[in-house]
Write a protein that holds these residues in place. Structure first.
Motif, mmCIF file in Angstrom:
data_model
loop_
_atom_site.group_PDB
_atom_site.id
_atom_site.type_symbol
_atom_site.label_atom_id
_atom_site.label_comp_id
_atom_site.label_asym_id
_atom_site.label_seq_id
_atom_site.Cartn_x
_atom_site.Cartn_y
_atom_site.Cartn_z
ATOM 1 N N ASP A 357 23.180 43.302 50.539
ATOM 2 C CA ASP A 357 23.898 44.393 49.884
ATOM 3 C C ASP A 357 24.447 45.379 50.907
ATOM 4 O O ASP A 357 24.238 46.585 50.820
ATOM 5 N N VAL A 358 25.136 44.862 51.900
ATOM 6 C CA VAL A 358 25.813 45.695 52.892
ATOM 7 C C VAL A 358 27.154 45.039 53.201
ATOM 8 O O VAL A 358 27.377 43.871 52.878
ATOM 9 N N ARG A 359 28.035 45.783 53.816
ATOM 10 C CA ARG A 359 29.275 45.198 54.314
ATOM 11 C C ARG A 359 28.995 44.561 55.675
ATOM 12 O O ARG A 359 28.153 45.021 56.434
ATOM 13 N N SER A 360 29.713 43.509 55.974
ATOM 14 C CA SER A 360 29.473 42.806 57.238
ATOM 15 C C SER A 360 29.718 43.712 58.436
ATOM 16 O O SER A 360 29.044 43.598 59.462
ATOM 17 N N ASP A 361 30.685 44.641 58.323
ATOM 18 C CA ASP A 361 30.974 45.513 59.462
ATOM 19 C C ASP A 361 29.951 46.637 59.622
ATOM 20 O O ASP A 361 30.041 47.420 60.566
ATOM 21 N N GLU A 362 28.987 46.734 58.707
ATOM 22 C CA GLU A 362 27.941 47.734 58.841
ATOM 23 C C GLU A 362 26.736 47.223 59.638
ATOM 24 O O GLU A 362 25.882 47.996 60.048
ATOM 25 N N VAL A 363 26.677 45.909 59.847
ATOM 26 C CA VAL A 363 25.530 45.319 60.538
ATOM 27 C C VAL A 363 25.687 45.522 62.041
ATOM 28 O O VAL A 363 26.722 45.185 62.624
ATOM 29 N N THR A 364 24.648 46.051 62.672
ATOM 30 C CA THR A 364 24.684 46.302 64.113
ATOM 31 C C THR A 364 23.695 45.444 64.888
ATOM 32 O O THR A 364 23.735 45.409 66.108
ATOM 33 N N LYS A 365 22.819 44.739 64.178
ATOM 34 C CA LYS A 365 21.802 43.940 64.847
ATOM 35 C C LYS A 365 21.351 42.847 63.889
ATOM 36 O O LYS A 365 21.293 43.058 62.679
ATOM 37 N N ILE A 366 21.033 41.666 64.430
ATOM 38 C CA ILE A 366 20.502 40.583 63.597
ATOM 39 C C ILE A 366 19.299 39.949 64.289
ATOM 40 O O ILE A 366 19.172 39.983 65.520
ATOM 41 N N LYS A 367 18.445 39.377 63.474
ATOM 42 C CA LYS A 367 17.308 38.581 63.959
ATOM 43 C C LYS A 367 17.286 37.312 63.133
ATOM 44 O O LYS A 367 17.272 37.362 61.903
ATOM 45 N N LEU A 368 17.305 36.165 63.810
ATOM 46 C CA LEU A 368 17.358 34.877 63.127
ATOM 47 C C LEU A 368 16.196 34.016 63.625
ATOM 48 O O LEU A 368 16.064 33.771 64.826
ATOM 49 N N ARG A 369 15.380 33.569 62.679
ATOM 50 C CA ARG A 369 14.256 32.699 63.003
ATOM 51 C C ARG A 369 14.515 31.341 62.384
ATOM 52 O O ARG A 369 14.659 31.214 61.167
ATOM 53 N N HIS A 370 14.585 30.296 63.259
ATOM 54 C CA HIS A 370 14.876 28.947 62.750
ATOM 55 C C HIS A 370 14.220 27.930 63.677
ATOM 56 O O HIS A 370 14.339 28.011 64.905
ATOM 57 N N ALA A 371 13.535 26.955 63.078
ATOM 58 C CA ALA A 371 12.928 25.842 63.821
ATOM 59 C C ALA A 371 12.067 26.339 64.980
ATOM 60 O O ALA A 371 12.088 25.780 66.081
ATOM 61 N N GLY A 372 11.327 27.420 64.749
ATOM 62 C CA GLY A 372 10.421 27.925 65.768
ATOM 63 C C GLY A 372 11.067 28.766 66.840
ATOM 64 O O GLY A 372 10.397 29.221 67.770
ATOM 65 N N THR A 373 12.365 28.993 66.754
ATOM 66 C CA THR A 373 13.078 29.790 67.751
ATOM 67 C C THR A 373 13.590 31.065 67.110
ATOM 68 O O THR A 373 14.116 31.038 65.991
ATOM 69 N N THR A 374 13.439 32.175 67.823
ATOM 70 C CA THR A 374 13.917 33.468 67.332
ATOM 71 C C THR A 374 15.100 33.922 68.168
ATOM 72 O O THR A 374 15.045 33.922 69.402
ATOM 73 N N LEU A 375 16.167 34.283 67.492
ATOM 74 C CA LEU A 375 17.350 34.819 68.144
ATOM 75 C C LEU A 375 17.511 36.279 67.747
ATOM 76 O O LEU A 375 17.393 36.624 66.568
ATOM 77 N N ARG A 376 17.773 37.119 68.729
ATOM 78 C CA ARG A 376 18.082 38.527 68.485
ATOM 79 C C ARG A 376 19.432 38.824 69.127
ATOM 80 O O ARG A 376 19.667 38.461 70.291
ATOM 81 N N ALA A 377 20.279 39.492 68.368
ATOM 82 C CA ALA A 377 21.605 39.851 68.881
ATOM 83 C C ALA A 377 21.972 41.237 68.387
ATOM 84 O O ALA A 377 21.630 41.617 67.261
ATOM 85 N N SER A 378 22.654 41.983 69.243
ATOM 86 C CA SER A 378 23.060 43.352 68.913
ATOM 87 C C SER A 378 24.527 43.535 69.221
ATOM 88 O O SER A 378 25.088 42.881 70.120
ATOM 89 N N LEU A 379 25.123 44.455 68.495
ATOM 90 C CA LEU A 379 26.528 44.776 68.715
ATOM 91 C C LEU A 379 26.616 45.868 69.768
ATOM 92 O O LEU A 379 26.112 46.983 69.573
ATOM 93 N N VAL A 380 27.225 45.557 70.896
ATOM 94 C CA VAL A 380 27.353 46.498 72.011
ATOM 95 C C VAL A 380 28.826 46.609 72.375
ATOM 96 O O VAL A 380 29.448 45.628 72.796
ATOM 97 N N ASP A 381 29.378 47.817 72.188
ATOM 98 C CA ASP A 381 30.796 48.048 72.504
ATOM 99 C C ASP A 381 31.685 46.998 71.828
ATOM 100 O O ASP A 381 32.568 46.388 72.456
ATOM 101 N N PHE A 382 31.404 46.752 70.556
ATOM 102 C CA PHE A 382 32.202 45.860 69.712
ATOM 103 C C PHE A 382 32.034 44.377 70.068
ATOM 104 O O PHE A 382 32.756 43.536 69.547
ATOM 105 N N ASN A 383 31.095 44.056 70.964
ATOM 106 C CA ASN A 383 30.833 42.664 71.318
ATOM 107 C C ASN A 383 29.365 42.347 71.047
ATOM 108 O O ASN A 383 28.483 43.185 71.272
ATOM 109 N N TRP A 384 29.112 41.130 70.573
ATOM 110 C CA TRP A 384 27.742 40.717 70.293
ATOM 111 C C TRP A 384 27.070 40.245 71.575
ATOM 112 O O TRP A 384 27.630 39.443 72.329
#
Length: 822
Positions: A357-384
């Protein structure tokens, strides 16, 4: 005249003189009549009215000015009164009437013997009290309203201000307002049903309709999530779901706009409620509101809820419905459109259609857990930027596509389950957990929404076109963490949500400034090839000397400018042996000249420092490539030393590595050709065209006169030369003996001269070995080179067409043909 008479005359004169002086002095100091001398309420102005009380018999209305609006009070009993916003138009008319109220005739002076009953002022039941500000402070003025002022002056009435001993006569402009009080004071109330500005801050909404009863409430005070639960008309089955985030806000906004169309009844008795269909309403909406604001406005803001009950339609006007609102003891009519906007099926209207329940452009950080691996990514100066499991640039388009999918894709259906969800849905141990982080308003803290993805499955869906068979489509179970409802989403919309986290790495592994490249070394299974750039063209320097192919070598350099893999398969150099990259099949080395040095400094010391610095050195970029075959499928893998990534490469890139390295274009400047000479045995055809490519001439001797050629046939001949290509691979790049290829007695030659008078000659030799090279092919080479290649008979037939085809057609012959030339 005696003394007594003289004295008397003097005294009389003195008396007269003093009287005259006194009279003149009195006249000269008397103030002229003031502007409000005839106003009933002296000093009353529109802006200083604070409170108005209107009374008739046992009914009264109190109007009180707030900071931004007038408030309405109407006592109904000793311990209960109505409090609401006043109608600004009605109040403004009343205030204007009070300010403008003037004496219409000379007041009747009263005394101890005045009979107030004669003027209707003995025990007046109609009066208006006004409290207003002045220089002396608050003023309270009470105006009693009496009888009409005579049978011939029905437009005037007798009034008495406070305890004044006079009877004033005024125009009866206030009677209409007293009549409104007598009718219940309804018209003094605002037609705005919910005159408070905080409806959008509602904590919950209760919606009751004949077919269901629903409650939408905040699931959390920090992340903006809403939960909905409802039951059917029989109240025998309760359902839960995360609610649409905009449901309460939209409903509150719609209620804020509601207006009374007309007042019907001043009370809301059980009999009236039944009469207008309000005992069993079509809808009942209750918003639970936050704490009221302080001060006078808080006192009039009403209770901690906004309640609206909608009854049956108005007879004769289906666009209106009867309704009653909380704290308005009146039944009124309102537009039916609001009722029609309320949901009839809670299963369709209340649950959130989206995973987030947010707009995609409001997201500044994501955490993805899949197959035992965790990915973290942040938006820095408009680049992930990816910080875990490795530090690397994120692939912006892929991450943004994921965010767009989870914030916009609607569900196909809902599976109703209580927590925990059944094991077969795969949500007890989700295959993927995605957490989105957004910034809260006015705070650096992050709000989060966690999404869980379960099993994927396949089921039939109706065909897209009528008459077609149903098709199978894949879906995935998903839900927001904590939801009791599991949603089903089309997998093709959310497939990257259940992908390996490496899919979100930026797949670029090589970035070469190909414009400044000077040398290339390509190592492949059949040998090592080197190339160098001469002016704007590339040439092979070993193991042969030929112009390089623009499509393969040039294409390789173009793709190395921004080479990105199709898929990341590993993110560690330790995995090179797994993909054969520890001993690669191909190695590409590109040397790029250094950037131009900065302008030299003029300061002596700076010049000495610059002299000590080593000149910049060329940069060499390296790419390792391997290929693995699985049946008919070939996969190309790439790795650039210095990058942790191992990626799959497009098949087209690999084909360039394996492709012909010498030029495959026979006449690279044929589009600029001005002349072509074809020789076959004793036959010669000389063909020319002007700079505009509009006029063509030809001759059948090398130096003979030129005559006009058929434009279409001539143009086709030049096009055939421009399209002439090496058939397949070179037979030999560095042939030492030309005898086996039939060049001693060539089948024919074609010499093309471009606009810069450069000549290129194609020599066509004997028929190619059919067993080795197939049918209908001949050997060919560019004169002066050692590279031998094949050309097809079909291509030769187009280029070496008979000269007779160049003869102008009779209908095209004109007098504009150039004269024969030598």
């Amino acid at each position: 005249m005696n003394d007594r008479a003289t004295l008397t005359l003097v005294l009389v004169a003195l008396v007269l003189a003093c009287g005259t002086i006194f009279f003149e002095r009195d006249v000269s100091t008397t103030n002229p009549p003031s502007e409000d001398q005839f106003d009933v309420f002296r000093g009353l102005k529109t802006e200083n009215v604070e409170r108005i009380v209107l009374v008739t018999g046992d009914r009264s209305v109190i109007l009180r000015r707030g900071d931004t609006r007038w408030m309405f009070q109407r006592p109904l009993s000793d311990d209960y009164e109505v409090q609401w916003e006043a109608d600004p138009d009605t109040v403004n008319r009343l205030v204007d009437a009070l300010v403008a109220l003037e004496q219409a005739d000379r007041p009747i002076e009263g005394g101890d013997g005045i009979v107030w009953r004669d003027y209707g002022l003995q025990d007046s039941s109609d009066w208006i009290e006004v409290i207003y500000g002045s220089e002396r402070g608050a003023v309270t003025a009470k105006l009693h309203l009496g009888k009409p002022a005579g049978p011939d002056a029905t437009g005037r009435i007798f009034v008495r201000l406070n305890e004044d001993n006079r009877v004033q006569i005024v125009e009866n402009t206030l009677g209409q307002f007293i009549a409104l009080v007598r009718d219940g004071g309804i018209e003094f109330r605002s037609r705005n049903l919910f005159p408070r500005s905080d409806l959008h801050r509602a904590e919950s909404v209760t919606l009751v309709r004949p077919s269901f009863s629903a409650l939408v409430e905040r699931a959390s005070k920090t992340d903006g999530l809403w939960q909905a639960r409802w039951t059917g008309a029989k109240r025998d089955e309760q359902k839960y779901a995360r609610a649409r985030s905009d449901f309460v806000g939209k409903l509150a906004a719609d209620m804020q706009k509601l207006r009374v169309e007309s007042f019907v009844a001043d009370t809301a008795s059980a009999e009236d409620l039944k009469r207008y269909g309000l005992l069993e309403p079509q809808a009942n909406v209750i918003l639970a509101l936050p704490q009221a604001s302080g001060g006078i406005l808080g006192m009039f803001s009403g209770p901690q809820s906004a309640d609206l009950r909608i009854g049956k339609a108005v007879d004769g006007d289906e666009s209106l419905v009867y309704a009653v609102a909380q704290r308005i003891p009146a039944i009124f009519t309102m537009k039916r459109a609001f009722l029609d906007s309320l949901p009839e099926d809670p299963s369709e209207a209340l649950p959130s259609k989206k995973l987030a329940d947010v707009r995609s452009d409001e997201v500044t950080k994501i955490k993805l857990r899949h197959a035992g691996t965790t990915l973290r990514a942040s938006l820095v100066d408009f680049n992930w930027k990816v910080s875990e499991p490795i530090e690397i640039d994120g692939d912006g388009p892929t991450i943004n596509a994921l965010l767009t999918a989870v914030t916009t894709t609607p569900y196909e259906s809902i599976e109703w389950h209580a927590n925990p969800a059944p094991k077969e849905l795969g949500l007890r141990t989700p295959q993927t957990i995605l957490t989105l982080y957004t910034k809260r308003d006015g705070s650096d803290a992050l709000a989060s929404q966690r999404i869980e993805f379960g099993k994927t499955f396949e089921r039939e869906v109706p065909a897209a076109k009528e008459g077609d068979k149903p098709e199978k489509k894949r879906f995935v179970y998903a839900r927001r963490a904590g939801d009791v409802a599991v949603r089903v989403y089309p997998l093709d919309k959310l497939d990257n949500a259940i992908a390996d986290p490496m899919a979100f790495y930026k797949r670029r592994i090589c970035q070469v400034n190909s414009f400044d490249a000077t040398h290339v070394t390509l190592t492949r299974p059949d040998g090592v090839y080197t190339f160098e750039k001469r002016e704007n063209d590339w040439y092979a320097t070993s193991p042969f000397s030929l112009k390089a192919d623009e499509g393969n070598l040039g294409g390789l350099l173009g793709e190395l400018s921004w080479l990105a893999g199709e898929k990341v398969v590993a993110a560690s150099p330790d995995a090179l042996p797994t993909f054969g990259l520890d001993k690669p099949d191909y190695r590409v080395e590109v040397t790029v000249k250094p950037e131009a040095p900065a302008p030299a400094k003029t300061d002596d010391e700076s010049e000495k420092d610059d002299a000590k610095k080593e000149p910049p050195k060329p940069t060499t970029h390296v790419l390792l490539v391997s290929k693995k075959a699985d049946g008919d499928t070939v996969t190309w893998y790439g790795h650039a030393p210095g990058s942790p990534l191992i990626v799959t490469l497009a098949a087209g890139f690999g084909e360039k590595l394996d492709g012909e390295l010498a030029t495959t274009v026979v006449f690279p400047a044929a589009f600029q050709a001005r002349e072509a000479v074809f020789e076959r045995g004793d036959a010669i055809t000389r063909l020319t065209r002007d700079a505009d490519g509009a006029k063509f001439t030809f001759a059948t001797t090398e130096d003979g006169p030129l005559s006009a050629a058929d434009p279409d046939a001539a143009r086709a001949r030049f096009d055939a030369l421009a399209g002439l290509r090496v058939d397949g691979r070179y037979v030999a790049h560095d042939a030492k003996d030309m005898a086996p290829y039939g060049f001693a007695e060539p089948w024919g030659t074609a010499t093309v001269t471009d606009r810069d008078t450069r000549k290129t000659t194609l020599e066509v030799g004997g028929v190619a070995d059919e067993e080795k090279h197939g049918k209908n092919r001949r050997y060919a080479r560019i004169a002066g080179t050692t590279g031998v290649f094949l050309v097809t008979d079909e291509a030769l037939a187009k280029a070496f067409a008979d000269a007779a085809s160049l003869e102008p057609k009779p209908e095209d012959a004109t007098g504009d043909a150039p004269p024969p030339q030598k």
